[in-house]
Design an enzyme around this catalytic site. Sequence first.
Site, PDB file in Angstrom:
ATOM      1  N   GLY A  15      43.593  72.215  78.253  1.00 47.71           N
ATOM      2  CA  GLY A  15      42.290  72.048  78.330  1.00 47.71           C
ATOM      3  C   GLY A  15      41.258  72.231  77.036  1.00 47.71           C
ATOM      4  N   GLN A  47      38.323  63.750  72.792  1.00 46.68           N
ATOM      5  CA  GLN A  47      39.277  62.823  73.651  1.00 46.68           C
ATOM      6  C   GLN A  47      38.310  61.709  74.492  1.00 46.68           C
ATOM      7  OE1 GLN A  47      40.143  65.877  74.056  1.00 46.68           O
ATOM      8  NE2 GLN A  47      42.116  66.363  74.376  1.00 46.68           N
ATOM      9  N   GLN A  48      36.952  62.354  74.744  1.00 49.68           N
ATOM     10  CA  GLN A  48      36.021  61.682  75.446  1.00 49.68           C
ATOM     11  C   GLN A  48      35.292  60.308  74.656  1.00 49.68           C
ATOM     12  OE1 GLN A  48      36.479  61.441  78.308  1.00 49.68           O
ATOM     13  NE2 GLN A  48      35.874  63.183  79.503  1.00 49.68           N
ATOM     14  N   LEU A  58      41.208  66.956  58.638  1.00 46.48           N
ATOM     15  CA  LEU A  58      41.830  65.736  57.878  1.00 46.48           C
ATOM     16  C   LEU A  58      43.375  65.576  58.160  1.00 46.48           C
ATOM     17  CD1 LEU A  58      39.942  66.337  54.730  1.00 46.48           C
ATOM     18  CD2 LEU A  58      39.339  64.515  56.496  1.00 46.48           C
ATOM     19  N   ASP A 112      41.884  71.981  68.574  1.00 47.38           N
ATOM     20  CA  ASP A 112      41.261  73.340  69.508  1.00 47.38           C
ATOM     21  C   ASP A 112      41.363  74.612  68.614  1.00 47.38           C
ATOM     22  OD1 ASP A 112      40.687  71.271  71.351  1.00 47.38           O
ATOM     23  OD2 ASP A 112      42.732  71.867  72.536  1.00 47.38           O
TER      24      ASP A 112
END
Length: 324
Positions: free
Chosen positions: A48, A172-173, A224, A257
């Site tokens: 997550g 991701q959203q 990048l 993340d």
Amino acid sequence: MRIAVTGSIATDHLMTFPGRFADQLVADQLHTVSLSFLVDNLDVRRGGVGANICFGMGQLGTKPVLVGAAGSDFDEYRAWLDRHGVDTASVRISEVLHTARFVCTTDADHNQIGSFYTGAMSEARLIELKSVADRVGGLDLVLIGADDPEAMLRHTEECRSRGIPFAADFSQQIARMNGDEIRILLDGATYLFSNEYEKGLIESKTGWTDEEILERVGHRVTTLGSRGVRIEHRSEPSIEVGCPEEESKVDPTGVGDAFRAGFLSGLIWGVGPERAAQVGCMLATLVIETLGTQEYTLRRAHFMDRFTKAYGHDAASDVRAHLS
């Protein structure tokens, strides 16, 4: 400086496919794809984006506040995060839904196909940031990461109304958001995070040019891939930071993340955006060398040796005292 991270809390089910996805796709049949990949391995890991970022910040000693929703099955995960320096007291526990699940397959070229079950994440929209800020004595920045879309909108609007600086990080959203939603989420952000592909998608969906977006955010931070990261500000020259040399490339899941965790920690330390990006790239390198998003170990001496090799003694002297 106190930073809260809002975002998904999930369990990752990570599989590896020994072939190449591209070899299984027929160009003129993409509209009727029906494929099943026989995988070699399955690893069940904690994940997550909100929890991953906070875990990395906890490893760096910056005591992040995790804001998100999980199920009653979160107890063991909570204990893990608590042990690694994360404040989990603002995690909402659903009475009816399980913690979210991410299922991902990675091929031999490190391409990925994934699916995400939201579960308890849908209740993140019920969390009020004011109660979080009151509990910890105020917030200096809120990173609004990939989460329940309604929660992302609510947290953004609350930050604006309460004057709390925020960082926009759709991740991701972005695939399910329309232009109006993206414009709401990024307008006025102190930081806007994305990778190169997401950068183009943001511009396409909003109809805003790169220059117009830079007029609406403080800093635009674009990862990048293997080339590192670019940081842009409308009134300053852009900054580009390369990646340290990898010892191996095991799994790319969670690399973005980890970069955010390092970058935000650098902001807490007050070392400036270039140094913060260097810390982020170093932490991301540790993750790509490890299977799973929270399975790496940050050994301070080893981290600083590699950081010094990649970015030099001046950069290392700016970071070392904070990391120690």
